[in-house]
Design a protein around this motif. Structure first.
Motif, PDB file in Angstrom:
ATOM      1  N   MET A 147      -9.774  -6.722  -2.618  1.00 35.04           N
ATOM      2  CA  MET A 147      -8.343  -6.481  -2.720  1.00 35.04           C
ATOM      3  C   MET A 147      -7.543  -7.702  -2.301  1.00 35.04           C
ATOM      4  O   MET A 147      -7.901  -8.376  -1.334  1.00 35.04           O
ATOM      5  N   PRO A 199      -5.365   3.221 -11.292  1.00 32.10           N
ATOM      6  CA  PRO A 199      -6.580   4.046 -11.241  1.00 32.10           C
ATOM      7  C   PRO A 199      -6.505   5.274 -12.141  1.00 32.10           C
ATOM      8  O   PRO A 199      -7.532   5.870 -12.454  1.00 32.10           O
ATOM      9  N   TRP A 245      -5.597   6.260  -4.666  1.00 32.42           N
ATOM     10  CA  TRP A 245      -6.777   5.684  -5.305  1.00 32.42           C
ATOM     11  C   TRP A 245      -8.055   6.402  -4.883  1.00 32.42           C
ATOM     12  O   TRP A 245      -9.149   6.041  -5.321  1.00 32.42           O
ATOM     13  N   LEU A 271     -15.398  -3.173  -3.097  1.00 28.82           N
ATOM     14  CA  LEU A 271     -13.948  -3.321  -3.242  1.00 28.82           C
ATOM     15  C   LEU A 271     -13.529  -4.739  -2.883  1.00 28.82           C
ATOM     16  O   LEU A 271     -13.941  -5.277  -1.849  1.00 28.82           O
ATOM     17  N   SER A 292      -7.314   1.809   2.508  1.00 32.59           N
ATOM     18  CA  SER A 292      -8.496   1.470   1.712  1.00 32.59           C
ATOM     19  C   SER A 292      -9.622   0.932   2.581  1.00 32.59           C
ATOM     20  O   SER A 292     -10.801   1.226   2.344  1.00 32.59           O
ATOM     21  N   GLU A 348       0.831  -1.198   0.000  1.00 30.77           N
ATOM     22  CA  GLU A 348       0.000   0.000   0.000  1.00 30.77           C
ATOM     23  C   GLU A 348       0.870   1.254   0.000  1.00 30.77           C
ATOM     24  O   GLU A 348       0.458   2.305  -0.474  1.00 30.77           O
ATOM     25  N   ALA A 394      -8.561  -5.325  -7.188  1.00 32.64           N
ATOM     26  CA  ALA A 394      -7.201  -4.812  -7.352  1.00 32.64           C
ATOM     27  C   ALA A 394      -6.237  -5.615  -6.502  1.00 32.64           C
ATOM     28  O   ALA A 394      -6.630  -6.206  -5.492  1.00 32.64           O
ATOM     29  N   VAL A 421      -1.162   8.457  -6.681  1.00 34.79           N
ATOM     30  CA  VAL A 421      -0.918   7.019  -6.709  1.00 34.79           C
ATOM     31  C   VAL A 421       0.562   6.763  -6.422  1.00 34.79           C
ATOM     32  O   VAL A 421       1.434   7.445  -6.962  1.00 34.79           O
ATOM     33  N   THR A 435      -4.252  -1.174  -3.055  1.00 32.87           N
ATOM     34  CA  THR A 435      -4.564   0.230  -3.276  1.00 32.87           C
ATOM     35  C   THR A 435      -3.649   1.068  -2.391  1.00 32.87           C
ATOM     36  O   THR A 435      -2.944   0.547  -1.534  1.00 32.87           O
TER      37      THR A 435
END
Length: 833
Positions: free
Chosen positions: A777, A745, A765, A775, A786, A271, A758, A542, A761
């Protein structure tokens, strides 16, 4: 397809593979190898549907072999080679009934192109395409005992030590690592040097007589082959069978030692540092981790002696492997052992870091001294640390306020453009010296957050009914003052203004940045919001902690695109979950009715958890601001070096580490031509980018950067239903709809109401979160950015779903339950179309 049954035929074949050839040779030599035959399938590679279609002799061969069940295993010419073992990379099946042999042979052949085999090839540097493996079909031995044996110590390479491991029943549990079994180290005469018996067992798996039989077998096989062997064996009714034998090629003449064993995991650090990360970012991050945690330990009262004794652990908290940043988990556990309540806190730490598997008991770091006085000193130290942490907790709210004040002072605008190289280095040093000594406040907050959120989760499970197991997630959401929501709120305000301006939403989604900003400038209210966003959150992008990432201040187009989509595509939130905190509080009051003491304790824990989660997010934003300033400093340094001809472009500085930059500028480095070094590094990192990512978790034995040191830990999906997966629930709610797999993203097109999938993140994002309805992940934890933002926006979310991006495809319809962590694929893409 050709079927080989005679051992001489197998030995002479060029395509039978190393495993089958070795077994045939040993069987011819008189060793007790269970009967088997081999299927050669090289010509079936391009026509897997016709596998075994031309082999009408299969059923006849099975009848001749006899028995009720079989082992079906691969035998590739690449397996068990001197370069690579490919151990466990091709599929193998045990206890296969006659009717299922054909299907399992097909599965073994097709495992040649499995994702985990491709990952292994990448890690081992294997570039060539692998031949389709031959397949061994062997009579199954219903073993009473089974295991492995090494003709030398596989760790140290000591040829005077033979290692035997055994379990009751079949040996696949031992080979796969699912069971530890009993282990003996013996000399060549059978004298036991060391014995490790499973704690749950009342007596050893093997008797002394049986142990000597296995010892004699591995020595005899090694003598026959002429090299030390690693064998698999099984014992049935007193008879010892040889199932497999391969050369031990990695035989060091020195002791590898526990200090060269590493356990690496990037479940949550992706992350912060996702994908390939440049040397400059890693060198800054490594120093920050080392100095901040050393200072933190001093603040909480860990002794100077203990800090000095663990100097290496502080220095090696993270590693850079194939360009990816990983936690060095053993060192994290070593440092956690310096704080009180290790057994409890280790579980909380794993939850916060997103680590799905704890350390095996046998590899937990040990304290240096193991005597009564050392234990007394340890207890005194723990009491001191506990007292200081309680004292800091009392004043923690005040410390948080002071931390933000200090950061604002440290990050005041400085005219970098007018500074020379030496002054820019001095500015970087100043920033480090002013920021890191005060970073104990975020680290203390993380510790409190880890403890109180973990305790809240534990008491929720213990004190409340099973259907309340996720209640704590809803209860910690909706906390006022979380800075992570401000960008979304600003974006929503801008989107509302864009929506009522004809043609502006389309321009923002499709137009050039200069044209969009010109249109925004003509709307005073919108321009003010846009300017405020960039001033406040211009460093949030990002991969914002990677110095090589362009910030929104430098390129705001991703933000503009997201606002344009929000103006037209924002999904309607499912009713019933928007007020999830209020619903959870009402349920809590109902469950604790008549239990005032427990209600009081629970409320105290909840209040602490809420405050610490809020402060965790807010202080993580300060980290974003610090890294934004560090990026500015090094880009300015890059411009100076570019103007002097030392590097070709200013952003090439990211391929040097801090020490190399200092050494070049100040004359105490070892690289006089950094331009060539940068060229080499850029080429190397392009290779890293083209490779498949290393797995989430793996171990290393020996030099870490040596590809042959890496051992993959296979992930096991407990679900037998290919349409169902389960992860860690982190935001309640049930949503059903099509999924969109998002890699980046900034370029992803999110359809209204899509559930995004994903690998990971990060705070950057945030521009697409308002567009989605769910979501999923692969990485992350309950306390990852996230997860927190998902709860605040009432978006159902599940993290820790290993392999989700490979399991699902764009357009698949799924049903996501954020309270239980379950994901059910309702329809595949073709069915949904």
């Amino acid at each position: 397809m050709e079927l080989l049954s005679a051992t001489q035929e197998i030995s002479l074949s060029l395509w039978a593979g190393n495993k089958a050839t070795r077994l045939a040779e040993l069987s011819e030599a008189g060793f007790n190898v269970p009967p088997f035959f081999v299927l050669l399938a090289s010509e079936c590679r391009n026509n897997p549907a016709d596998i075994l279609g031309a082999c009408g002799a299969l059923e006849k061969a099975l009848r001749k072999l006899g028995g009720d069940s079989y082992a079906v295993r691969s035998s590739s010419i690449e397996e068990d080679s001197a370069q690579n073992s490919f151990a466990g990379q091709f599929d193998s099946f045990l206890n296969v009934e006659p009717a299922d042999v054909r299907a399992q042979v097909r599965a073994v052949l097709q495992s040649n192109e499995s994702p985990h085999l491709n990952t292994y090839k990448s890690l081992q540097g294997v570039r060539q395409e692998l031949a389709t493996p031959a397949v061994i079909v062997q009579k199954m031995i219903a073993a009473d005992y089974a295991g492995v044996a090494f003709a030398l110590d596989p760790v140290t390479g000591d040829r005077n030590t033979i290692t035997v491991a055994a379990v009751r029943g079949l040996g696949n549990r031992l080979v796969s690592g699912a069971e530890q079994g009993d282990t003996w180290r013996l000399d060549a005469r059978g004298k036991v040097i060391k014995q490790e018996v499973m704690e749950s067992a009342k007596k050893s798996v093997l008797s002394r007589q049986q142990l000597k039989k296995v010892l004699r077998l591995v020595l005899d096989v090694s003598e026959y082959v002429g090299k030390p062997q690693d064998i698999e064996w099984a014992m049935q009714g007193g008879r010892l069978f040889l199932l497999q034998s391969r050369d031990i090629t990695a035989t060091p003449k020195w002791s590898v030692g526990a200090e060269q064993f590493g356990l690496w995991d990037n479940s949550n650090i992706v992350e912060s540092y996702g994908g390939v990360t440049t040397p400059l970012t890693f060198s800054v991050a490594r120093t920050a981790y080392r100095e901040a945690y050393r200072h933190y330990c001093k603040v909480v009262g860990v002794s100077t002696a203990a800090i000095k004794a663990n100097e290496r652990a502080f220095d090696e908290m993270i590693g850079l492997i194939r360009g990816r940043v990983y936690y060095n988990l053993l060192n994290w556990y070593r440092l956690l052992m310096l704080t009180p309540g290790f057994k409890f806190n280790s579980k909380f730490m794993e939850q916060m870091m997103g680590v799905t598997q704890g350390l095996p008991e046998g590899v937990l770091p040990k304290h240096g001294e193991q005597n009564r006085f050392a234990a007394i000193r340890a207890y005194i130290g723990m009491a001191n640390v506990s007292t200081r942490m309680l004292w800091h907790l009392i004043w923690h709210g005040r410390s948080v306020v002071k931390f933000h004040e200090r950061l604002n002072i440290a990050l005041q605008d400085v005219p970098l453009a007018t500074k020379n190289t030496e002054a820019l280095l001095a500015e970087f040093d100043r920033l480090q010296n002013e920021v890191i000594p005060h970073w104990d406040t975020p680290l203390l907050n993380d510790m409190y957050c880890m403890i109180f959120h973990g305790a809240l989760r534990a008491v929720t499970t213990r004190w409340l009914p099973a259907d309340c197991s996720d209640l704590h997630n809803a209860l910690v959401s909706g906390e006022a003052g979380i800075i992570s929501l401000e960008p979304i709120q600003l974006m929503q305000k801008m989107a509302a203004l864009v929506a009522v301006t004809p043609g502006l939403a389309k321009l923002m989604q499709e137009g050039k940045r200069i044209d969009v900003e010109r249109a925004i400038a003509s709307s005073p209210g919108l321009f003010e919001l846009y300017s405020n966003y960039l001033d406040r959150f211009g460093d949030r992008c990002v991969d914002e902690l990677k110095l090589e990432s362009a910030t929104l201040q430098e390129d705001s187009l991703p933000l503009l695109r997201a606002i344009g989509r929000m103006a037209t595509d924002s999904p309607n939130r499912p009713k019933g979950i928007v007020n999830q905190r209020k619903v959870a509080e009402d349920r809590l009051a109902s469950e604790f009715a008549g239990r005032p003491i427990k209600r009081l304790v629970y409320g105290w824990l909840l209040g602490l958890a809420r405050a610490r989660v809020r402060d965790r997010e807010n202080m993580r934003f300060e980290r974003t601001r610090v890294y934004g300033r560090v990026r500015q400093i090094f880009l300015e340094l890059g411009e100076r070096l570019q103007s002097l001809g030392a590097i070709i472009a200013c952003d090439h500085i990211f391929y040097l580490d801090v020490a190399e930059i200092r050494g070049y500028i100040r004359g105490n480095g070892t690289v006089p031509d950094i331009r060539k070094l940068v060229s080499l590094r850029r080429s190397e990192f392009r290779t890293f980018n083209a490779e498949a990512s290393p797995p989430r978790r793996f171990i290393t034995q020996g030099p870490v950067q040596l590809q042959s040191s890496i051992r993959i830990i296979p992930s096991v999906d407990a679900s037998s239903d290919e349409n169902v997966r389960k992860g860690q629930p982190c935001s309640a709610g049930i949503v059903r709809g099509p999924i969109t797999i998002v890699k980046d993203p900034r370029t992803a097109r999110i359809n209204k109401g899509a559930i995004i999938v994903a690998e990971r993140t990060d705070p950057g994002w945030v521009t697409i979160f308002p567009l989605v309805s769910g979501l999923i992940m692969e990485r992350g934890s309950l306390l990852s950015h996230s997860a927190i933002v998902a709860r605040e926006l009432a978006i159902p979310a599940v993290v820790g779903v290993d392999g989700a991006c490979d399991w699902l495809r764009n357009g698949d319809i799924v049903e996501l339950d954020g309270a239980t962590g379950s994901i059910r694929r309702v329809a595949c893409r073709e069915e949904a179309a």
